[in-house]
Design a protein around this motif. Structure first.
Motif, PDB file in Angstrom:
ATOM      1  N   LYS A  89      40.582  64.611   6.502  1.00  0.00           N
ATOM      2  CA  LYS A  89      42.013  64.379   6.287  1.00  0.00           C
ATOM      3  C   LYS A  89      42.843  65.648   6.499  1.00  0.00           C
ATOM      4  CE  LYS A  89      45.179  62.495   2.841  1.00  0.00           C
ATOM      5  NZ  LYS A  89      45.308  61.988   1.482  1.00  0.00           N
ATOM      6  N   TRP A  90      42.238  66.814   6.273  1.00  0.00           N
ATOM      7  CA  TRP A  90      42.942  68.093   6.405  1.00  0.00           C
ATOM      8  C   TRP A  90      43.067  68.484   7.867  1.00  0.00           C
ATOM      9  CZ3 TRP A  90      40.301  72.934   7.615  1.00  0.00           C
ATOM     10  CH2 TRP A  90      41.149  74.049   7.596  1.00  0.00           C
ATOM     11  N   LYS A  91      44.276  68.873   8.248  1.00  0.00           N
ATOM     12  CA  LYS A  91      44.536  69.403   9.583  1.00  0.00           C
ATOM     13  C   LYS A  91      44.985  70.852   9.410  1.00  0.00           C
ATOM     14  CE  LYS A  91      43.819  65.355  11.335  1.00  0.00           C
ATOM     15  NZ  LYS A  91      42.456  64.996  11.130  1.00  0.00           N
ATOM     16  N   PRO A  92      44.281  71.805  10.000  1.00  0.00           N
ATOM     17  CA  PRO A  92      44.627  73.213   9.803  1.00  0.00           C
ATOM     18  C   PRO A  92      45.999  73.563  10.380  1.00  0.00           C
ATOM     19  CG  PRO A  92      42.828  72.991  11.383  1.00  0.00           C
ATOM     20  CD  PRO A  92      43.127  71.622  10.871  1.00  0.00           C
ATOM     21  N   THR A  93      46.679  74.442   9.674  1.00  0.00           N
ATOM     22  CA  THR A  93      47.946  74.981  10.160  1.00  0.00           C
ATOM     23  C   THR A  93      47.649  76.109  11.144  1.00  0.00           C
ATOM     24  OG1 THR A  93      48.056  76.675   8.447  1.00  0.00           O
ATOM     25  CG2 THR A  93      49.039  74.512   7.915  1.00  0.00           C
ATOM     26  N   LYS A  94      48.701  76.635  11.754  1.00  0.00           N
ATOM     27  CA  LYS A  94      48.530  77.780  12.657  1.00  0.00           C
ATOM     28  C   LYS A  94      47.932  78.958  11.885  1.00  0.00           C
ATOM     29  CE  LYS A  94      50.906  80.788  15.896  1.00  0.00           C
ATOM     30  NZ  LYS A  94      52.175  81.161  16.517  1.00  0.00           N
ATOM     31  N   ASN A  95      48.389  79.180  10.639  1.00  0.00           N
ATOM     32  CA  ASN A  95      47.844  80.254   9.805  1.00  0.00           C
ATOM     33  C   ASN A  95      46.356  80.032   9.517  1.00  0.00           C
ATOM     34  OD1 ASN A  95      48.050  82.672   8.158  1.00  0.00           O
ATOM     35  ND2 ASN A  95      47.863  81.290   6.412  1.00  0.00           N
ATOM     36  N   ASP A  96      45.971  78.774   9.269  1.00  0.00           N
ATOM     37  CA  ASP A  96      44.553  78.471   9.049  1.00  0.00           C
ATOM     38  C   ASP A  96      43.739  78.818  10.285  1.00  0.00           C
ATOM     39  OD1 ASP A  96      44.676  77.393   6.392  1.00  0.00           O
ATOM     40  OD2 ASP A  96      45.477  75.530   7.220  1.00  0.00           O
ATOM     41  N   THR A  97      44.230  78.418  11.441  1.00  0.00           N
ATOM     42  CA  THR A  97      43.511  78.687  12.690  1.00  0.00           C
ATOM     43  C   THR A  97      43.381  80.191  12.926  1.00  0.00           C
ATOM     44  OG1 THR A  97      44.321  76.605  13.580  1.00  0.00           O
ATOM     45  CG2 THR A  97      43.452  78.192  15.156  1.00  0.00           C
ATOM     46  N   LEU A  98      44.470  80.931  12.674  1.00  0.00           N
ATOM     47  CA  LEU A  98      44.415  82.390  12.815  1.00  0.00           C
ATOM     48  C   LEU A  98      43.443  83.016  11.820  1.00  0.00           C
ATOM     49  CD1 LEU A  98      48.211  83.167  13.366  1.00  0.00           C
ATOM     50  CD2 LEU A  98      46.364  83.333  15.064  1.00  0.00           C
ATOM     51  N   SER A  99      43.253  82.339  10.681  1.00  0.00           N
ATOM     52  CA  SER A  99      42.323  82.819   9.651  1.00  0.00           C
ATOM     53  C   SER A  99      40.911  82.288   9.868  1.00  0.00           C
ATOM     54  CB  SER A  99      42.834  82.396   8.265  1.00  0.00           C
ATOM     55  OG  SER A  99      44.086  82.978   8.008  1.00  0.00           O
ATOM     56  N   ARG A 101      39.873  79.325   9.806  1.00  0.00           N
ATOM     57  CA  ARG A 101      39.544  78.169   8.975  1.00  0.00           C
ATOM     58  C   ARG A 101      39.700  76.919   9.826  1.00  0.00           C
ATOM     59  NH1 ARG A 101      42.654  81.248   4.766  1.00  0.00           N
ATOM     60  NH2 ARG A 101      44.483  80.119   5.504  1.00  0.00           N
ATOM     61  N   VAL A 102      38.587  76.259  10.067  1.00  0.00           N
ATOM     62  CA  VAL A 102      38.561  75.064  10.915  1.00  0.00           C
ATOM     63  C   VAL A 102      37.871  73.938  10.148  1.00  0.00           C
ATOM     64  CG1 VAL A 102      38.575  76.358  13.090  1.00  0.00           C
ATOM     65  CG2 VAL A 102      36.405  75.821  12.003  1.00  0.00           C
ATOM     66  N   PRO A 103      38.204  72.685  10.478  1.00  0.00           N
ATOM     67  CA  PRO A 103      37.564  71.568   9.775  1.00  0.00           C
ATOM     68  C   PRO A 103      36.049  71.613   9.902  1.00  0.00           C
ATOM     69  CG  PRO A 103      39.448  70.799  11.039  1.00  0.00           C
ATOM     70  CD  PRO A 103      39.207  72.237  11.432  1.00  0.00           C
ATOM     71  N   GLY A 104      35.370  71.295   8.822  1.00  0.00           N
ATOM     72  CA  GLY A 104      33.916  71.264   8.795  1.00  0.00           C
ATOM     73  C   GLY A 104      33.391  71.665   7.429  1.00  0.00           C
ATOM     74  N   PHE A 105      32.075  71.692   7.322  1.00  0.00           N
ATOM     75  CA  PHE A 105      31.447  72.029   6.049  1.00  0.00           C
ATOM     76  C   PHE A 105      31.839  73.428   5.586  1.00  0.00           C
ATOM     77  CE2 PHE A 105      27.787  73.417   3.439  1.00  0.00           C
ATOM     78  CZ  PHE A 105      27.916  72.483   2.417  1.00  0.00           C
ATOM     79  N   GLY A 106      32.026  74.353   6.522  1.00  0.00           N
ATOM     80  CA  GLY A 106      32.421  75.715   6.161  1.00  0.00           C
ATOM     81  C   GLY A 106      33.737  75.757   5.411  1.00  0.00           C
ATOM     82  N   ALA A 107      34.722  74.990   5.859  1.00  0.00           N
ATOM     83  CA  ALA A 107      36.013  74.963   5.166  1.00  0.00           C
ATOM     84  C   ALA A 107      35.884  74.307   3.797  1.00  0.00           C
ATOM     85  CB  ALA A 107      37.053  74.245   6.018  1.00  0.00           C
ATOM     86  N   THR A 108      34.973  73.350   3.662  1.00  0.00           N
ATOM     87  CA  THR A 108      34.722  72.744   2.346  1.00  0.00           C
ATOM     88  C   THR A 108      34.193  73.806   1.383  1.00  0.00           C
ATOM     89  OG1 THR A 108      34.214  70.629   3.407  1.00  0.00           O
ATOM     90  CG2 THR A 108      33.514  70.890   1.121  1.00  0.00           C
ATOM     91  N   MET A 109      33.244  74.611   1.846  1.00  0.00           N
ATOM     92  CA  MET A 109      32.746  75.708   1.003  1.00  0.00           C
ATOM     93  C   MET A 109      33.864  76.685   0.681  1.00  0.00           C
ATOM     94  SD  MET A 109      28.937  76.748   2.351  1.00  0.00           S
ATOM     95  CE  MET A 109      29.419  77.011   4.053  1.00  0.00           C
ATOM     96  N   ASN A 110      34.727  76.927   1.651  1.00  0.00           N
ATOM     97  CA  ASN A 110      35.827  77.868   1.460  1.00  0.00           C
ATOM     98  C   ASN A 110      36.755  77.377   0.348  1.00  0.00           C
ATOM     99  OD1 ASN A 110      37.935  79.738   1.743  1.00  0.00           O
ATOM    100  ND2 ASN A 110      37.745  79.770   3.956  1.00  0.00           N
ATOM    101  N   GLU A 157      32.960  83.706   8.899  1.00  0.00           N
ATOM    102  CA  GLU A 157      34.058  84.483   9.480  1.00  0.00           C
ATOM    103  C   GLU A 157      35.431  84.020   8.995  1.00  0.00           C
ATOM    104  OE1 GLU A 157      33.203  87.174  11.108  1.00  0.00           O
ATOM    105  OE2 GLU A 157      31.114  86.550  10.896  1.00  0.00           O
ATOM    106  N   GLN A 158      35.471  82.991   8.174  1.00  0.00           N
ATOM    107  CA  GLN A 158      36.753  82.472   7.696  1.00  0.00           C
ATOM    108  C   GLN A 158      37.357  83.376   6.629  1.00  0.00           C
ATOM    109  OE1 GLN A 158      36.499  78.435   6.268  1.00  0.00           O
ATOM    110  NE2 GLN A 158      35.367  77.741   8.063  1.00  0.00           N
ATOM    111  N   GLN A 159      38.670  83.574   6.699  1.00  0.00           N
ATOM    112  CA  GLN A 159      39.339  84.245   5.598  1.00  0.00           C
ATOM    113  C   GLN A 159      39.384  83.258   4.436  1.00  0.00           C
ATOM    114  OE1 GLN A 159      43.146  85.948   6.571  1.00  0.00           O
ATOM    115  NE2 GLN A 159      42.360  86.963   8.397  1.00  0.00           N
ATOM    116  N   PRO A 160      39.115  83.718   3.235  1.00  0.00           N
ATOM    117  CA  PRO A 160      39.110  82.822   2.077  1.00  0.00           C
ATOM    118  C   PRO A 160      40.478  82.179   1.837  1.00  0.00           C
ATOM    119  CG  PRO A 160      38.058  84.892   1.550  1.00  0.00           C
ATOM    120  CD  PRO A 160      38.712  85.070   2.888  1.00  0.00           C
ATOM    121  N   PHE A 161      40.470  80.915   1.417  1.00  0.00           N
ATOM    122  CA  PHE A 161      41.714  80.248   1.026  1.00  0.00           C
ATOM    123  C   PHE A 161      42.333  80.962  -0.167  1.00  0.00           C
ATOM    124  CE2 PHE A 161      40.216  76.325   3.210  1.00  0.00           C
ATOM    125  CZ  PHE A 161      41.390  75.969   3.849  1.00  0.00           C
TER     126      PHE A 161
END
Length: 171
Positions: A89-99, A101-110, A157-161
């Motif tokens: 359901k989550w769609k990353p913003t431009k800031n998320d993409t620059l950070s 953060r992309v949809p997937g299990f990694g972002a769930t952990m984040n 490699e994701q910046q933490p939320f």
């Protein structure tokens, strides 16, 4: 989980003050950490978890209510819940993409663990979660290719939320 650490963040001393002698280490099916999380979950569940975090250990129903609350509730406004990320359901913003953060299990952990496991490269704590996730995909007969490539499966490699505050990291 880590009961030797108190997990008391003085930044929240006015809204979620730490109870003397109480540890806010990880407890529950989807562990709560930190005084502010016990305070917020307690408010939502109408339990005094800030004064009595041990209730999570003593009451299985409450432990799963807290886990469901944590899974469904965003940490901050304008951020996704773990559930929203996991179900797509989550769609990353431009800031998320620059950070990164992309949809997937990694972002769930984040969402759930932020800088405790994310943004640090391939650390054991993150890799253990990924390994368990892949194991359960295997048990359910879901192909590992469904988990996605490394950059979506992990949060290395994701910046933490929600990076820990300086006071939280020192506690």
């Amino acid at each position: 989980m880590s009961p030797s650490k108190l997990y008391c963040d003085d930044y929240y001393k006015l809204t979620y003050p730490c109870t003397p002698g109480v540890s806010y280490h990880g407890r529950g099916a989807l562990p709560l950490y930190w005084n502010y999380n016990y305070g917020k979950a307690g408010e939502a569940l109408k339990q005094d978890l800030l004064s009595h975090p041990e209730y999570i250990e003593q009451n299985a129903t409450l432990a799963f209510q807290a886990a469901i609350w944590r899974w469904m509730t965003p940490v901050k406004k304008h951020q996704p819940s773990a559930h929203d990320v996991f179900v797509g359901k989550w769609k990353p913003t431009k800031n998320d993409t620059l950070s990164k953060r992309v949809p997937g299990f990694g972002a769930t952990m984040n969402v759930l663990y932020s800088d405790q496991v994310c943004g640090q490269g391939d650390v054991d704590s993150m890799n253990n979660m990924v390994s368990h996730y892949l194991y359960y995909l295997d048990l359910m007969g879901v192909g590992r290719e469904e988990a996605g490539p490394h950059e979506t499966l992990t949060c290395a490699e994701q910046q933490p939320f929600n990076p820990s505050s300086d006071s939280a990291s020192d506690s």
